[in-house]
Design an enzyme around this catalytic site. Structure first.
Site, short mmCIF file in Angstrom:
data_model
loop_
_atom_site.label_atom_id
_atom_site.label_comp_id
_atom_site.label_asym_id
_atom_site.label_seq_id
_atom_site.Cartn_x
_atom_site.Cartn_y
_atom_site.Cartn_z
N ILE A 254 -40.63 -15.96 -116.89
CA ILE A 254 -40.52 -14.99 -117.98
C ILE A 254 -41.05 -15.57 -119.28
CG2 ILE A 254 -38.92 -13.59 -119.35
CD1 ILE A 254 -37.05 -13.53 -116.94
N ALA A 255 -40.61 -16.78 -119.64
CA ALA A 255 -40.98 -17.36 -120.93
C ALA A 255 -40.84 -18.87 -120.86
CB ALA A 255 -40.11 -16.80 -122.05
N GLY B 152 -39.43 -24.63 -126.04
CA GLY B 152 -39.60 -26.04 -126.33
C GLY B 152 -38.77 -26.94 -125.44
N MET B 153 -37.63 -26.46 -124.92
CA MET B 153 -36.75 -27.30 -124.12
C MET B 153 -36.58 -26.80 -122.69
SD MET B 153 -33.67 -28.53 -126.60
CE MET B 153 -32.90 -26.93 -126.67
N ALA B 154 -36.91 -25.52 -122.44
CA ALA B 154 -36.62 -24.97 -121.12
C ALA B 154 -37.59 -23.83 -120.81
CB ALA B 154 -35.18 -24.47 -121.06
N THR B 155 -37.63 -23.48 -119.51
CA THR B 155 -38.40 -22.33 -119.04
C THR B 155 -37.41 -21.32 -118.45
OG1 THR B 155 -40.29 -23.73 -118.51
CG2 THR B 155 -40.22 -21.57 -117.47
N VAL B 156 -37.66 -20.03 -118.71
CA VAL B 156 -36.78 -18.98 -118.22
C VAL B 156 -37.50 -18.21 -117.11
CG1 VAL B 156 -35.44 -16.93 -118.81
CG2 VAL B 156 -35.68 -18.78 -120.47
N LYS C 4 -32.41 -20.21 -116.66
CA LYS C 4 -32.97 -21.05 -117.71
C LYS C 4 -32.95 -22.48 -117.19
CE LYS C 4 -32.21 -22.46 -122.50
NZ LYS C 4 -31.31 -22.34 -123.66
N ASP D 116 -30.16 -21.72 -133.76
CA ASP D 116 -31.56 -21.47 -133.40
C ASP D 116 -31.86 -19.98 -133.38
OD1 ASP D 116 -34.13 -22.32 -132.81
OD2 ASP D 116 -33.81 -22.33 -130.66
#
Length: 656
Positions: A24-25, A28-32, A47, A141
C-alpha cells in the site's frame, strides 16, 4: 507500473497467518501492506518494519509500544491495532484496513479545500488525538499521510509509530530527533522535547495545508525547512487564499505559535477552538472556494474541479483513484525520519545596509491575525471581553473547568446558566460549548449557558447470571446496552433458558449501545433414542417419554423399512438434545418398485451393466459344464417390477 514487483513479502504468508496481497505505502521506517488474516478470514493492513531497523532494539521497542498504546485507545477515529509479532527479520503490526485514501492523496488531487471541508476533517483528527492525550500519549508524527479518509467518509488517525508518554522526551540515546521535517514543532527541533503541544503544532500545519494546498515552510533541503520552523512564524492562510476569514488565520496562528506556552494545551483545547471558530463563521465564509492548486506548489494535471460542488451534508472530499504505493509522495520532507539533534543553523548573512529581520516581511493582515491568535490563546487563561455599547462579546471558555469558566464570564459582567452533557473528548467538568458561542454578542448582564462535560457515556453490564433470558434481556437493555450474540450450552445445574454467562462480565463498563453476548442454558443433555423401524405411534411414545417433542416430516421416503414405519430421524440415535427439543421423524413408503430390464440374449457383462444401472444387485448362475457368454434366463422377467436394491439372478447358457 506495478510497484509490488520484486517485493519479497507480496504473496508470502507472514507468521503462518497473514497472507500479504499488495503493498500500500512505503514510509521512512516501515512498509504497509494489504493482507488477509487466514485464521479469521478478514482483510487487514500489515505494517512491517524495514528489516534493516529490526536489529535496533529501540525501534523494535517503539513498534511494540505502538501496538500496546493504540490497542487500548479504543476510539472510533483511531486506526485499531489487532496483533503484533515477529517472523524472522520481519517485525509487524496487524491493523485495521481502511478502504479509501489519505489526506495527502486528497491534497495532491484537490489542492486547497473549502474551510468547511478542512474543519470537517480537523475535528475527528483532534478528537482522536484528544483521546490519546487524555490517555497520557503524544503522537509525535501528525501529517496528512497519517490521516485516512474511508470510502464511507470516516476519518481515522493512523501510524502511532512514534507515540510516547507525555512526560518523556523525543530523543534517543544517540541524540537524534524522530519525526517528519515539515511538521516538527520548534521545541522538538531545538530541544528534542515534545508534549501534547507538539501534536497541536503539527495539526496547525496540517490545517494550513488544507486551507491553502501548500505547506507553510518549504525548502530544497531539510535544513532549510528546519531553519524556517525555528525562526519564522507560520503565515496566515488568507495570504495564500484571499477571502479566508480572519478567524481561520487566528486559529492557525494559535495552533502554530513558536512558543509552546502560547498554544492550546492539547488536542482537546484545540478542538474547542475549532468548534468555536466554526460556530462564528457564516455559510459564505465556510464555503469560500480556493483557487485550484497542486499541493506543495508542484505542477500536476488538473483533475475534475470539485471545489464548487461540495454537498454540505458530505463535505469531506474523495479522490478519484488511489495513488501508486510509494513513499509519501516521493518527497523526503514528508518521510518520518531520524534527524541528528544539532544546534540550529545560524541565520543567513544580512546584506550591507539592510536592517536585520527575524523573518520574512508580513503583510498587515498577518499582524492582525497574530493579534487575534493571542486573544484566542489568552481566552483560555484570562478574561477576554470587549464592550460595544450595550453589548458584550462572549469570552471563549471552551474546555475550562466550571469554576474558571464562571470566573471569566462573571468577570465580563455576564450571568451563567449550566447544563451537562456526556462527551467522549472533553474531560469531565470542563466546558463543551456555550450559548452564545465564543465571540458571540450578548446584551450586558445577559446570561451565557455553558454546557459541561459529564465525561464519556458509560453503561455497566448488569449481573443477569441465573435469570431467565427474557428478564435478562430487559435488564441489559434497561442499562443502556443491547443483547448481542446468544450461544446455548447444556447445563445440569442452571434451568433451561436461563443465563449461564455474559461477555463482557458483570460490572464491566462499556459505551451505551454496546452489545453484550449471552450464553444461555439448554438444560440437562438427553440422549436421543433410536426409533428407526418403529411405527409412528410407538416412536412418538418413546420420544415423548424422554421429554422430547415429535414432528412428522411432510413427505414420506422410499426405504428398506416397512411401509408406514419410521425410515429416519433427526437428531439421530445417540446425539444429544435438550428437554423440549423437537425430533423430526420421516415415514417410510416401503421399497421403491423398479421395472426390471430384459437382458436375455445379452452377454454377462452387458446384463450386469443394465441391471446395476436400474438399481439392482446381480447374481450369475453358470452351468457346470461348458458355460456360454449369453443370458438364457433371469429370475424376474423383463418388464416386471421388483423392489429397488433386490438381487436379480441371471442364468447363462450351457452346452457345446
Amino acid at each position: 507500473m506495478d510497484t509490488t514487483l520484486g517485493d519479497p513479502l507480496v504473496g508470502h504468508v507472514l507468521d503462518s497467518r497473514y497472507r500479504v496481497e499488495a503493498r500500500i505505502a512505503v514510509g521512512g521506517m516501515a512498509t504497509v501492506y494489504r493482507a488477509v488474516d487466514t485464521r479469521l478470514d478478514r482483510v487487514l493492513a500489515l505494517k512491517v518494519m524495514h528489516p534493516g531497523l529490526a536489529a535496533d532494539e529501540a525501534f523494535v521497542e517503539r513498534f511494540i509500544r505502538e501496538a500496546k498504546s493504540v490497542a487500548r485507545l479504543d476510539h472510533p477515529n483511531v486506526v485499531g491495532v489487532f496483533d503484533q509479532g515477529t517472523d524472522g527479520v520481519y517485525v509487524y503490526l496487524a491493523m485495521e484496513y481502511v478502504a479509501g485514501c489519505t489526506l495527502r492523496d486528497v491534497l495532491r488531487e484537490r489542492g486547497a479545500l473549502q474551510p468547511r471541508a478542512a474543519l470537517d476533517i480537523a475535528e475527528p483528527v483532534l478528537a482522536a488525538l484528544g483521546a490519546a492525550h487524555l490517555a497520557g500519549l503524544v503522537h509525535r508524527d501528525m501529517k496528512p499521510e497519517n490521516v485516512l479518509i474511508g470510502d464511507d467518509g470516516r476519518v481515522k488517525v493512523a501510524d502511532f509509530g512514534l507515540v510516547r508518554a507525555v512526560d518523556t522526551n523525543t530523543t534517543t540515546n544517540s541524540g537524534s530527533v524522530l519525526g517528519t521535517v515539515s511538521y516538527l514543532a520548534p521545541e522538538q527541533l531545538e530541544h528534542g522535547t515534545a508534549d501534547t503541544r507538539a501534536d497541536v503544532y503539527a495539526c496547525g500545519v496540517v490545517l494550513y495545508e488544507m486551507l491553502t494546498g501548500a505547506k507553510p515552510h518549504t525548502g530544497s533541503t531539510p535544513a532549510q525547512v528546519l531553519y524556517r520552523h525555528l525562526h519564522e512564524d507560520v503565515p496566515p492562510p488568507s495570504g495564500a487564499v484571499p477571502g479566508l476569514a480572519a478567524e481561520l488565520d487566528a486559529l492557525v496562528a494559535a495552533a502554530t505559535a513558536r512558543d509552546p506556552r502560547l498554544r492550546p494545551a492539547d488536542a482537546i483545547a484545540l478542538l474547542g477552538l475549532v468548534r468555536g471558530v466554526r460556530e462564528s463563521l457564516s455559510d459564505e465564509q465556510l464555503d469560500v472556494v480556493p483557487p485550484r492548486a497542486a499541493a506543495d506548489g508542484r505542477d500536476e494535471e488538473p483533475g475534475p474541479d470539485h471545489a464548487g460542488s461540495e454537498d454540505r451534508t458530505s463535505v469531506i472530499p474523495r479522490t478519484s483513484a488511489a495513488p501508486p504505493a510509494r513513499g509519501d509522495d516521493g518527497d523526503q520532507l514528508n518521510h518520518t525520519t531520524r534527524l541528528e539533534h544539532v544546534p540550529a543553523p545560524p541565520p543567513p548573512p544580512v546584506p550591507p545596509g539592510a536592517a536585520p529581520r527575524a523573518g520574512r516581511p508580513r503583510p498587515r493582515r498577518g499582524l492582525i491575525a497574530v493579534l487575534a491568535a493571542v486573544l484566542l490563546v489568552l481566552a483560555g487563561t484570562g478574561v477576554w471581553y470587549i464592550n460595544s455599547g450595550q453589548f458584550t462579546k462572549v469570552p471563549a471558555v471552551l474546555d475550562m473547568t466550571r469554576e474558571k469558566a464562571e470566573q471569566e464570564l462573571r468577570g465580563a459582567g455576564l450571568g451563567v446558566k449550566v447544563k451537562e452533557e456526556v462527551s467522549d473528548t472533553i474531560e469531565r467538568g470542563h466546558v463543551i460549548s456555550t450559548d452564545p458561542g465564543p465571540g458571540g454578542r450578548i446584551r450586558n448582564t445577559g446570561k451565557v449557558t455553558i454546557v459541561l462535560s459529564k465525561g464519556p457515556a458509560r453503561a455497566e453490564v448488569p449481573n443477569v447470571v441465573g435469570m431467565p433470558f427474557a428478564a435478562a434481556k430487559r435488564k441489559i437493555e434497561g442499562a443502556g446496552l443491547t443483547v448481542g450474540e446468544v450461544g446455548r450450552q447444556f447445563s445440569g445445574e442452571t434451568p433451561q433458558n436461563s443465563v449461564l454467562a455474559t461477555d463482557p462480565r458483570p460490572g464491566v463498563e462499556r459505551r451505551p449501545g454496546t452489545a453484550v453476548a449471552l450464553t444461555v442454558s439448554k438444560g440437562e443433555a438427553l440422549d436421543v433414542p433410536d426409533v428407526s423401524g418403529l411405527s409412528i405411534g410407538d416412536a412418538t411414545s418413546a420420544l415423548e417419554g424422554r421429554g422430547l417433542k415429535v414432528k412428522v416430516a411432510d413427505d414420506p421416503v422410499f426405504s428398506d423399512k416397512e411401509k408406514g414405519a419410521v425410515a429416519g430421524q433427526s437428531p439421530a440415535k445417540g446425539e444429544q438434545a435438550a428437554k423440549g427439543d423437537t425430533v423430526t421423524i420421516t415415514v417410510s413408503k416401503g421399497k421403491e418398485m423398479v421395472e426390471v430390464p430384459d437382458v436375455t440374449g445379452r452377454s454377462e457383462a452387458d446384463a450386469k451393466r443394465a441391471l446395476t444401472a436400474a438399481g439392482f444387485a446381480v447374481k450369475v448362475d453358470r452351468p457346470f459344464l461348458f458355460p456360454r457368454d449369453s443370458v438364457e434366463g433371469q429370475s424376474v422377467k423383463g418388464g416386471d417390477k421388483a423392489p429397488k436394491g433386490d438381487t436379480i439372478t441371471i442364468r447363462l447358457k450351457g452346452g457345446l
